[in-house]
Design an enzyme around this catalytic site. Sequence first.
Site, PDB file in Angstrom:
ATOM      1  CB  SER A 110      -0.953  -0.039   1.195  1.00  0.00           C
ATOM      2  OG  SER A 110      -1.983   0.917   1.050  1.00  0.00           O
TER       3      SER A 110
ATOM      4  CG  ASP B  92      -6.685  -2.956  -3.786  1.00  0.00           C
ATOM      5  OD1 ASP B  92      -7.370  -2.035  -3.289  1.00  0.00           O
ATOM      6  OD2 ASP B  92      -5.479  -3.110  -3.535  1.00  0.00           O
TER       7      ASP B  92
ATOM      8  CG  HIS C 279      -5.712  -1.954  -0.169  1.00  0.00           C
ATOM      9  ND1 HIS C 279      -4.859  -1.806  -1.240  1.00  0.00           N
ATOM     10  CD2 HIS C 279      -5.141  -1.265   0.853  1.00  0.00           C
ATOM     11  CE1 HIS C 279      -3.830  -1.056  -0.880  1.00  0.00           C
ATOM     12  NE2 HIS C 279      -3.967  -0.715   0.381  1.00  0.00           N
TER      13      HIS C 279
END
Lengths: 368, 368
Positions: free
Chosen positions: B145, B307, B340
């Site tokens: 991320s 995601d 995610h």
Amino acid sequence: MGLKQQLLFQKEAFILENGATLQPVEIGYETYGQLNADKSNAILLLHALTGTAHAAKHHEADTPGWWDDYIGPGKALDTDRFFVICPNVFGGCSGSTGPSSINPKTGIPYRLSFPGFSVKDIVRVQYELIKTLHISKLKAVIGGSMGGMQATEWAICYSDHVNSVINIASPLAASPDAIGFNLIQRMAILNDPDFNDGNYIAQPEGGLATARMVGMMTYRTSELFSKRFERFTVAESSKSAFSKEHFQIESYLQYQGDSFVERFDANSYLYLTKAIDLFDVIRSQESEAPPYSHIKIPYLLIGITSDQLFRISDLRRDFELLKAAGVPVTYHEIDSEYGHDAFLVHSEVIKFAPILTEFLLPTEKIAH
Amino acid sequence: MGLKQQLLFQKEAFILENGATLQPVEIGYETYGQLNADKSNAILLLHALTGTAHAAKHHEADTPGWWDDYIGPGKALDTDRFFVICPNVFGGCSGSTGPSSINPKTGIPYRLSFPGFSVKDIVRVQYELIKTLHISKLKAVIGGSMGGMQATEWAICYSDHVNSVINIASPLAASPDAIGFNLIQRMAILNDPDFNDGNYIAQPEGGLATARMVGMMTYRTSELFSKRFERFTVAESSKSAFSKEHFQIESYLQYQGDSFVERFDANSYLYLTKAIDLFDVIRSQESEAPPYSHIKIPYLLIGITSDQLFRISDLRRDFELLKAAGVPVTYHEIDSEYGHDAFLVHSEVIKFAPILTEFLLPTEKIAH
């Protein structure tokens, strides 16, 4: 020509699903076309969360409505043939009784003393309106998003009073995902410094704007935002300490948020989003059949593949449930990069209108 | 064993990308395993937005870290072979200089007087830390991320000082969609009644909690929420006027929001989300080649199909861009209902760990 208002529940109070009572109830609505002699050509059109009774222009110079593309001579809701009635939602803030209405017992607005209500309550009020118009049977009930949930309740509760129902982009029950986004929107409002437990003087601007911005993220798609805004920045620099750069997507969302504050009551927003969360015609009481299985009239379900609010997977599940229960359901999926709001977007009319026209036509032929 | 802290930029100020200066800068970090004699086995591990330097337990009784599943003897980041360094991000609030740090010139916290910074600034500080540890070349830089964005900057800026880079679930540029959600999160904080232009005494709780709740919606998936929470309600009734019913998804999100307030500084959140928004190594200055095209070392990109924050379509685009530019890129897609956050979820380790192990192994063999 514009907004008409009708007082309902004047003699006897409206008893809501949760047992609370309200008296009287006023409903604002607009109409398009002419009601025929035998009162058989009426279509009830139900708006989405932030919509109003003003579905279309009444004349050229009129302000645009939210479904001008679909209402008028020769259009899907052909005003040469149909009489279209579009009420403002019960609990709303554009002509119908809601939290911002004056409570006759106190002389001040209800605000958070307004009773909690359900989509079924909204629909029961609409049914009262239809009765006062002496219409015993509607040709169709049509709604999108929250309006689609209402259309579904019509199909369940009042199938003797409507020939067919069209539900655009709403599931048979709000998903946890949708509930989560609605909760966040209410949090933003409740936490606004001006909210004052609902007794605000001016609107809780920042919170309501933020709520609207969250909503916009779910009404459109990442694909659309990527195509439209890319990573373009705006000319005027941001005032924020953490960065001077400001992206077009940010300006767009902030404009959407700010302009919403001018037209929508924050308390109404709390109640209506909660009504959406509570909507569930799949769950049944103990050994009873689920509510949706009671639909006996033609039911058109339209899903939007890219919908980020009410996911296509849920609408596909609903189609299977309805089919398995023997509901006379027709299902269409629309491919659109616009997501949930596609049914409100001008360029997408061509995808929806023929489906509506085809679905409404046979009933029309039978009726003649 | 726990948090170490290192002062950097003591003699000369840190000059940020935007020209602002800061002096000194302190970086908190934790390490796992042993640095070998020739200092060739160090891996720099970079956490996501709300992570910390505490990536794993240092002993059985230690508090869990965010990547215990991946760090330890025999695990993907094998501490029998590798020396893992995990710094808290510059601008953060868990051991590194950030908006909540005391400004030595004033004796009070910087708060919104902290300079705006970029992902590249974050990485430049990390490079200084690596230099003080006398490590001239890292075996790998790994991040997920926001940490993945930093890993990408390492590959671009410091390819002489790292053998290979692993970027999990981050694109080469934040999408308008991600920027929109970050804006909304900042709005929720800025609009909190206790925010006080960043000079809050206690945290702006409601706003920061709401921001976290928005984040959670993008870190997971609607499928996961549907499966886990369905439309279950919680025993205690809601206090809200608009409804007494409260769903499990609401309790879950509110718990996530409330617990976040206890561990994360609101001002840091504003700066870090903006740094994410500004991240863009696709856009190039005038006629120059785009930054990503300068990556000359093995680069592993891992996308997660579900995601909702950094869409798989963007990661696929990035893979094509990297490949076309001749970057030695390897691309994997992970199927997971967790969205995610999948790379932080215990049950999904089996999907990620073998890919990391395989990618790290060849370099290891060559080095020996």
